[in-house]
Scaffold this motif. Structure first.
Motif, short mmCIF file in Angstrom:
data_model
loop_
_atom_site.label_atom_id
_atom_site.label_comp_id
_atom_site.label_asym_id
_atom_site.label_seq_id
_atom_site.Cartn_x
_atom_site.Cartn_y
_atom_site.Cartn_z
N LEU A 158 14.76 -65.72 -63.83
CA LEU A 158 15.44 -65.24 -62.90
C LEU A 158 15.32 -65.56 -61.84
O LEU A 158 16.77 -67.17 -61.47
N ALA A 159 14.31 -65.78 -61.12
CA ALA A 159 14.84 -65.60 -59.81
C ALA A 159 13.87 -67.84 -59.81
O ALA A 159 14.61 -68.64 -58.76
N ARG A 160 13.91 -68.39 -60.54
CA ARG A 160 13.20 -69.64 -60.65
C ARG A 160 14.45 -70.34 -61.59
O ARG A 160 14.63 -71.83 -61.18
N GLN A 161 15.34 -69.59 -62.00
CA GLN A 161 16.84 -70.16 -62.40
C GLN A 161 18.25 -70.21 -61.65
O GLN A 161 19.22 -70.22 -61.67
N HIS A 162 17.76 -69.22 -59.99
CA HIS A 162 18.81 -69.22 -59.04
C HIS A 162 19.58 -68.41 -59.92
O HIS A 162 20.78 -68.40 -59.20
N LEU A 163 19.14 -67.26 -60.93
CA LEU A 163 20.26 -66.33 -61.13
C LEU A 163 20.23 -64.96 -60.85
O LEU A 163 20.38 -64.16 -61.40
N ALA B 162 21.75 -77.26 -51.83
CA ALA B 162 20.70 -77.28 -52.67
C ALA B 162 21.06 -77.83 -54.11
O ALA B 162 20.23 -77.73 -54.77
N LEU B 163 21.78 -78.38 -53.83
CA LEU B 163 22.54 -78.46 -55.38
C LEU B 163 21.52 -79.80 -56.23
O LEU B 163 20.74 -79.07 -57.53
N LEU B 164 20.77 -80.52 -55.48
CA LEU B 164 19.80 -81.48 -56.26
C LEU B 164 19.12 -80.67 -56.85
O LEU B 164 18.12 -80.73 -57.73
N ALA B 165 18.68 -79.82 -55.80
CA ALA B 165 16.64 -78.73 -55.84
C ALA B 165 17.40 -77.72 -57.26
O ALA B 165 16.40 -78.15 -58.11
N VAL B 166 18.59 -77.22 -57.29
CA VAL B 166 18.40 -76.27 -58.24
C VAL B 166 18.76 -77.40 -59.29
O VAL B 166 18.23 -76.97 -61.19
N VAL B 167 19.38 -78.29 -59.99
CA VAL B 167 19.17 -79.00 -61.06
C VAL B 167 17.76 -79.07 -61.58
O VAL B 167 17.83 -78.74 -62.25
N GLY B 168 16.92 -79.97 -60.57
CA GLY B 168 16.05 -80.12 -61.43
C GLY B 168 15.14 -78.66 -61.30
O GLY B 168 14.13 -78.78 -62.23
N GLN B 169 14.97 -77.73 -60.88
CA GLN B 169 14.36 -76.52 -60.90
C GLN B 169 14.86 -75.73 -61.64
O GLN B 169 14.05 -75.28 -62.49
N MET B 170 15.80 -75.80 -62.55
CA MET B 170 16.32 -75.25 -63.68
C MET B 170 15.89 -75.35 -65.40
O MET B 170 16.69 -75.64 -66.66
#
Length: 388
Positions: A11-16, A24-32
């Motif tokens: 959940l932390a890695r998914q930013h949930l 951080a939009l682009l980083a979040v899309v890549g990390q999820m």
């Protein structure tokens, strides 16, 4: 490791667990691991669930500026991914496409004809074009007939342009999948209601391609960094590639992985992530409204960590549809739906078991913020009686 630690890590890695900043939009899309975008509005809500104070305009701007790209990658499905990672997602999941190439060979189509078809498609997409325009270009360059193919998946009876070659009818949509064996294509700007498609090297500024083997290993690391601990079988499921090919990628990357035991079950994580997994905070996790096909729901074939057996088919239908869920403490605690009418947003929630007052309050708080994101003047929430 305990399952609780694993849930906290994922959940932390998914930013949930805690929403990321809008910048951080682009980083979040890549990390999820990308946002599945066959239903673009669902992809947008997936990002809203992970990013604080996100506005729909932020996503639209990133797409317009070609920083976020919509393309076919994992499981032959459309995803939103960062432009700088597009080659990793497409090249890294190309193993499934090779299966389509082998299928054509099995039907008697010579390799030279297959390569000729793919080359003609890539040549045709040197600018954003509609399906019909691409089919027309290919028809002329290959000297073959055009035909219409009926059906676009999930009961869609749309008429899709196709070419006839070697006694076979190849729809343009299936051809887009096939092209992924040799090149990288993506969506261009819509032309009215018509989508367009274009080669990535033409469309993306400062395009950087990645060799397939490197892309596969980077995609495996991305998978484990987001959905780990994992196994070759789970990776194969997420990518949509044959088990033997997933195992071969895993073997090449194995020196960078660490074995862990999750309550007796063997799995692996990226070696550098062991400390984060061990130290994952065992706090009570927040309530989130996840949309259709959310990335968190698609990372594993075994879904027991997400939903109990009694409600499994409610979330994951046999037709491949993945329902929107109310996520409570890392698990699906119910489903939800939304309707919009004249500036009013109605959210209907169906719990699997009774909700506490705190959970109901958290759902309404999430619903209000979703209303802000969607530009609704008023938000109404209805929580039904549990299905059980």
């Amino acid at each position: 490791m305990t399952r609780r630690q694993v849930a906290a890590f994922r959940l932390a890695r998914q930013h949930l667990d805690t929403r990321a900043a809008a910048r951080a939009l682009l980083a979040v899309v890549g990390q999820m691991g990308g946002a599945q975008a066959q239903v673009l509005s669902a992809a947008q809500i997936s990002l809203w669930a992970r990013i604080g104070r996100l506005a729909a305009e932020h996503i639209d701007t990133a797409i317009h500026e070609r920083r976020l790209i919509r393309a076919w990658c994992m499981r032959h499905t459309l995803h939103l991914v960062p432009a700088e990672d597009l080659a990793v997602f497409v090249r890294g999941s190309a193993g499934r496409v090779e299966r389509d190439v082998r299928w054509l060979r099995g039907k008697g189509m010579p390799d030279r004809t297959i390569e000729k078809i793919i080359a003609a498609a890539l040549e045709a997409m040197d600018q954003p074009l509609t399906r019909r325009e691409i089919a027309g270009r290919m028809s002329r360059s290959l000297g073959v007939r055009l035909r219409e193919h009926v059906g676009g998946g999930w009961g869609n009876r749309a008429r899709i342009p196709a070419i006839v070659i070697g006694g076979m009818t190849i729809s343009i949509v299936w051809l887009f999948y096939l092209v992924g064996a040799r090149g990288v294509i993506c969506s261009g700007p819509a032309r009215g209601a018509e989508p367009t498609y274009v080669r990535a090297d033409i469309w993306i500024p400062r395009w950087r391609d990645t060799p397939r083997e490197e892309a596969e290993q980077r995609l495996l690391r991305r998978y484990l960094q987001t959905f780990g601990p994992g196994t070759p079988s789970e990776f194969a499921y997420w990518v949509g590639t044959p088990q033997r090919e997933a195992q071969a990628i895993w073997t090449r990357e194995e020196s960078n992985l660490a074995r862990v035991s999750v309550e007796g079950a063997s799995a692996a994580v990226v070696r550098a992530d062991v400390a984060d997994l061990v130290e994952a905070p065992l706090i009570r996790l927040p309530v989130r409204l996840l949309p259709y096909f959310d990335a968190y729901l698609l990372g594993h074939r075994d879904r027991r960590h997400i939903v109990d057996a009694a409600n499994l088919k409610t979330v994951y239908s046999t037709q491949g549809w993945v329902a929107p869920v109310v996520l409570v403490d890392g698990r699906a605690a119910g489903t939800w739906s939304l309707t919009r009418e004249r500036g009013r947003l109605r959210i209907a929630v169906t719990p699997f078991a009774p909700f506490t007052r705190n959970i109901r309050t958290a759902i309404r708080r999430e619903a209000d913020d979703l209303g802000r994101f969607l530009g609704a003047a008023e938000v109404q929430v209805q929580i039904a009686q549990p299905t059980a």
